[in-house]
Design a protein around this motif. Structure first.
Motif, PDB file in Angstrom:
ATOM      1  N   GLY A   7      32.897  52.096  23.123  1.00  0.00           N
ATOM      2  CA  GLY A   7      33.624  53.424  23.199  1.00  0.00           C
ATOM      3  C   GLY A   7      34.632  53.446  24.210  1.00  0.00           C
ATOM      4  O   GLY A   7      34.999  52.379  25.043  1.00  0.00           O
ATOM      5  N   LEU A   8      35.190  54.592  24.793  1.00  0.00           N
ATOM      6  CA  LEU A   8      35.940  54.651  25.799  1.00  0.00           C
ATOM      7  C   LEU A   8      35.406  55.644  27.027  1.00  0.00           C
ATOM      8  O   LEU A   8      34.874  56.484  26.650  1.00  0.00           O
ATOM      9  CB  LEU A   8      37.425  55.169  25.450  1.00  0.00           C
ATOM     10  CG  LEU A   8      38.214  54.640  24.488  1.00  0.00           C
ATOM     11  CD1 LEU A   8      39.373  55.278  24.080  1.00  0.00           C
ATOM     12  CD2 LEU A   8      38.919  53.391  25.265  1.00  0.00           C
ATOM     13  N   LEU A   9      35.759  55.005  28.039  1.00  0.00           N
ATOM     14  CA  LEU A   9      34.801  55.737  29.349  1.00  0.00           C
ATOM     15  C   LEU A   9      36.030  55.927  30.233  1.00  0.00           C
ATOM     16  O   LEU A   9      36.781  55.547  30.672  1.00  0.00           O
ATOM     17  CB  LEU A   9      33.902  54.639  30.220  1.00  0.00           C
ATOM     18  CG  LEU A   9      33.288  55.117  31.125  1.00  0.00           C
ATOM     19  CD1 LEU A   9      32.261  56.398  30.967  1.00  0.00           C
ATOM     20  CD2 LEU A   9      32.468  54.117  32.001  1.00  0.00           C
ATOM     21  N   ALA A  10      35.990  57.495  30.716  1.00  0.00           N
ATOM     22  CA  ALA A  10      37.064  58.038  31.733  1.00  0.00           C
ATOM     23  C   ALA A  10      35.941  58.585  32.876  1.00  0.00           C
ATOM     24  O   ALA A  10      35.213  59.106  32.721  1.00  0.00           O
ATOM     25  CB  ALA A  10      37.701  59.251  31.055  1.00  0.00           C
ATOM     26  N   GLU A  11      36.778  58.304  34.105  1.00  0.00           N
ATOM     27  CA  GLU A  11      36.272  58.914  35.376  1.00  0.00           C
ATOM     28  C   GLU A  11      37.205  59.801  35.855  1.00  0.00           C
ATOM     29  O   GLU A  11      38.278  60.084  35.877  1.00  0.00           O
ATOM     30  CB  GLU A  11      36.387  57.747  36.386  1.00  0.00           C
ATOM     31  CG  GLU A  11      35.636  57.885  37.472  1.00  0.00           C
ATOM     32  CD  GLU A  11      35.762  56.951  38.606  1.00  0.00           C
ATOM     33  OE1 GLU A  11      35.392  57.286  39.755  1.00  0.00           O
ATOM     34  OE2 GLU A  11      36.203  55.672  37.973  1.00  0.00           O
ATOM     35  N   HIS A 128      22.268  48.899  28.473  1.00  0.00           N
ATOM     36  CA  HIS A 128      23.217  49.929  28.028  1.00  0.00           C
ATOM     37  C   HIS A 128      24.747  49.448  28.118  1.00  0.00           C
ATOM     38  O   HIS A 128      25.039  48.719  29.056  1.00  0.00           O
ATOM     39  CB  HIS A 128      23.139  51.257  28.709  1.00  0.00           C
ATOM     40  CG  HIS A 128      23.715  52.301  27.705  1.00  0.00           C
ATOM     41  ND1 HIS A 128      25.116  52.415  27.831  1.00  0.00           N
ATOM     42  CD2 HIS A 128      23.201  53.193  26.852  1.00  0.00           C
ATOM     43  CE1 HIS A 128      25.596  53.533  26.998  1.00  0.00           C
ATOM     44  NE2 HIS A 128      24.434  54.190  26.572  1.00  0.00           N
ATOM     45  N   PRO A 129      25.625  49.324  27.200  1.00  0.00           N
ATOM     46  CA  PRO A 129      26.863  49.007  27.166  1.00  0.00           C
ATOM     47  C   PRO A 129      27.630  49.322  28.338  1.00  0.00           C
ATOM     48  O   PRO A 129      28.437  48.511  28.983  1.00  0.00           O
ATOM     49  CB  PRO A 129      27.361  49.140  25.865  1.00  0.00           C
ATOM     50  CG  PRO A 129      26.200  49.364  25.065  1.00  0.00           C
ATOM     51  CD  PRO A 129      25.119  49.876  25.676  1.00  0.00           C
ATOM     52  N   LEU A 130      27.387  50.676  28.910  1.00  0.00           N
ATOM     53  CA  LEU A 130      28.395  51.116  29.886  1.00  0.00           C
ATOM     54  C   LEU A 130      27.915  50.612  31.104  1.00  0.00           C
ATOM     55  O   LEU A 130      28.617  50.661  32.213  1.00  0.00           O
ATOM     56  CB  LEU A 130      27.802  52.444  30.255  1.00  0.00           C
ATOM     57  CG  LEU A 130      28.047  53.580  28.982  1.00  0.00           C
ATOM     58  CD1 LEU A 130      27.760  54.861  29.436  1.00  0.00           C
ATOM     59  CD2 LEU A 130      29.649  53.897  29.286  1.00  0.00           C
ATOM     60  N   PHE A 131      26.798  49.760  31.268  1.00  0.00           N
ATOM     61  CA  PHE A 131      26.497  48.772  32.485  1.00  0.00           C
ATOM     62  C   PHE A 131      27.472  47.725  32.474  1.00  0.00           C
ATOM     63  O   PHE A 131      27.456  47.077  33.741  1.00  0.00           O
ATOM     64  CB  PHE A 131      25.042  48.182  32.578  1.00  0.00           C
ATOM     65  CG  PHE A 131      23.780  49.423  32.322  1.00  0.00           C
ATOM     66  CD1 PHE A 131      24.401  50.697  32.761  1.00  0.00           C
ATOM     67  CD2 PHE A 131      22.565  48.779  31.857  1.00  0.00           C
ATOM     68  CE1 PHE A 131      22.984  51.641  32.866  1.00  0.00           C
ATOM     69  CE2 PHE A 131      21.612  49.803  31.969  1.00  0.00           C
ATOM     70  CZ  PHE A 131      21.782  51.089  32.405  1.00  0.00           C
ATOM     71  N   GLU A 132      28.226  47.516  31.692  1.00  0.00           N
ATOM     72  CA  GLU A 132      29.103  46.475  31.772  1.00  0.00           C
ATOM     73  C   GLU A 132      30.556  46.628  32.409  1.00  0.00           C
ATOM     74  O   GLU A 132      31.296  46.024  32.759  1.00  0.00           O
ATOM     75  CB  GLU A 132      29.521  45.826  30.489  1.00  0.00           C
ATOM     76  CG  GLU A 132      28.504  45.198  29.579  1.00  0.00           C
ATOM     77  CD  GLU A 132      28.365  43.956  30.239  1.00  0.00           C
ATOM     78  OE1 GLU A 132      28.865  43.220  30.630  1.00  0.00           O
ATOM     79  OE2 GLU A 132      26.867  43.879  29.930  1.00  0.00           O
ATOM     80  N   LEU A 171      40.178  56.748  36.095  1.00  0.00           N
ATOM     81  CA  LEU A 171      39.977  55.743  35.708  1.00  0.00           C
ATOM     82  C   LEU A 171      39.801  55.754  33.984  1.00  0.00           C
ATOM     83  O   LEU A 171      38.960  56.553  33.486  1.00  0.00           O
ATOM     84  CB  LEU A 171      38.926  55.002  36.109  1.00  0.00           C
ATOM     85  CG  LEU A 171      38.413  53.669  35.420  1.00  0.00           C
ATOM     86  CD1 LEU A 171      39.160  52.502  36.137  1.00  0.00           C
ATOM     87  CD2 LEU A 171      36.915  53.425  36.059  1.00  0.00           C
ATOM     88  N   LEU A 172      40.349  55.003  33.158  1.00  0.00           N
ATOM     89  CA  LEU A 172      40.076  54.666  31.677  1.00  0.00           C
ATOM     90  C   LEU A 172      39.752  53.236  31.362  1.00  0.00           C
ATOM     91  O   LEU A 172      40.611  52.247  31.496  1.00  0.00           O
ATOM     92  CB  LEU A 172      41.400  55.433  31.008  1.00  0.00           C
ATOM     93  CG  LEU A 172      41.094  55.589  29.625  1.00  0.00           C
ATOM     94  CD1 LEU A 172      39.941  56.439  28.976  1.00  0.00           C
ATOM     95  CD2 LEU A 172      42.367  56.055  28.902  1.00  0.00           C
ATOM     96  N   ARG A 173      38.540  53.206  30.725  1.00  0.00           N
ATOM     97  CA  ARG A 173      38.072  51.881  30.412  1.00  0.00           C
ATOM     98  C   ARG A 173      37.617  51.708  28.925  1.00  0.00           C
ATOM     99  O   ARG A 173      36.954  52.801  28.570  1.00  0.00           O
ATOM    100  CB  ARG A 173      36.946  51.137  31.392  1.00  0.00           C
ATOM    101  CG  ARG A 173      37.476  51.145  32.677  1.00  0.00           C
ATOM    102  CD  ARG A 173      38.139  49.525  32.862  1.00  0.00           C
ATOM    103  NE  ARG A 173      38.398  49.509  34.490  1.00  0.00           N
ATOM    104  CZ  ARG A 173      39.262  49.535  35.199  1.00  0.00           C
ATOM    105  NH1 ARG A 173      40.392  50.068  34.536  1.00  0.00           N
ATOM    106  NH2 ARG A 173      39.472  49.069  36.091  1.00  0.00           N
ATOM    107  N   GLU A 174      37.843  50.652  28.273  1.00  0.00           N
ATOM    108  CA  GLU A 174      37.311  50.476  27.004  1.00  0.00           C
ATOM    109  C   GLU A 174      35.779  49.810  27.391  1.00  0.00           C
ATOM    110  O   GLU A 174      35.873  48.566  28.252  1.00  0.00           O
ATOM    111  CB  GLU A 174      38.089  49.453  26.133  1.00  0.00           C
ATOM    112  CG  GLU A 174      37.486  49.010  24.986  1.00  0.00           C
ATOM    113  CD  GLU A 174      38.346  48.372  23.841  1.00  0.00           C
ATOM    114  OE1 GLU A 174      37.800  47.350  23.459  1.00  0.00           O
ATOM    115  OE2 GLU A 174      39.860  48.631  23.996  1.00  0.00           O
ATOM    116  N   VAL A 175      34.879  50.455  26.660  1.00  0.00           N
ATOM    117  CA  VAL A 175      33.610  49.832  27.145  1.00  0.00           C
ATOM    118  C   VAL A 175      33.228  48.848  25.836  1.00  0.00           C
ATOM    119  O   VAL A 175      33.088  48.943  24.714  1.00  0.00           O
ATOM    120  CB  VAL A 175      32.354  50.972  26.999  1.00  0.00           C
ATOM    121  CG1 VAL A 175      30.998  50.227  27.276  1.00  0.00           C
ATOM    122  CG2 VAL A 175      32.825  51.946  28.026  1.00  0.00           C
TER     123      VAL A 175
END
Length: 177
Positions: A7-11, A128-132, A171-175
């Motif tokens: 997914g996409l992660l935003a901070e 969990h994939p977010l740990f990457e 921050l915006l990252r692709e997970v």
């Protein structure tokens, strides 16, 4: 949707910005958005549309089963399986059964509550994939994250990225999945 994308992660800088972002995601049809923060944020569950937990129900069930099972075991042993007449007392002397019944009721409720909480939270989860995402470790300290998972029915990488960019995250990252 990318085959290897979680997914996409935003901070976001604070809790208010996270709540506003979660509200925007919900208004755009995202039903499985995930929010991460270092502390509980009042109202965030409602904004995300979280389902109510069932821990209290399973705690009650565990307590009732523990208490009823213990009382039945004592009754069966004293009345049916091995009746002993001690000092003329009745075989079904319920006051003698209360202390053990009470203790096992509390134990059953506590064990059921812990198990229900672990199952509902999907724990233990060793990966969990977010740990990457390296910055995600700040979620337990002082940062606020919103993840739009790729398994959400309305997720499409382009529109999801545009939605998050409009919210001006830090921050915006692709997970990776």
């Amino acid at each position: 949707m990318s085959a290897h994308m979680y997914g996409l992660l935003a901070e976001f800088p604070n809790a208010d910005a996270l709540c506003a972002a979660a509200k925007q995601a919900r208004e755009h049809g995202y039903t499985r958005a995930e929010a991460y923060s270092p502390f509980s944020i009042e109202g965030l569950d409602e904004v995300l549309g979280s389902v109510p937990d069932r821990v209290a129900f399973w705690t009650l069930v565990g307590g009732l089963l523990g208490g009823a099972g213990t009382y039945f075991l004592q009754w069966y042993a004293a009345v049916v399986d091995y009746p002993i007449n001690v000092g003329g007392r009745p075989l079904h002397s319920w006051p003698a059964f209360i202390p053990a019944t009470f203790e096992i009721t509390i134990l059953g409720a506590a064990v059921a509550a812990v198990l229900a909480m672990l199952i509902q939270n999907g724990l233990p989860r060793l990966y969990h994939p977010l740990f990457e995402v390296a910055e995600f470790e700040l979620a337990s300290r002082n940062r606020f994250f919103l993840c739009l998972p790729a398994h959400d029915p309305v997720f499409a990488p382009g529109p999801a990225r545009a939605l998050l960019e409009d919210l001006q995250p830090m921050l915006l990252r692709e997970v990776p999945g």
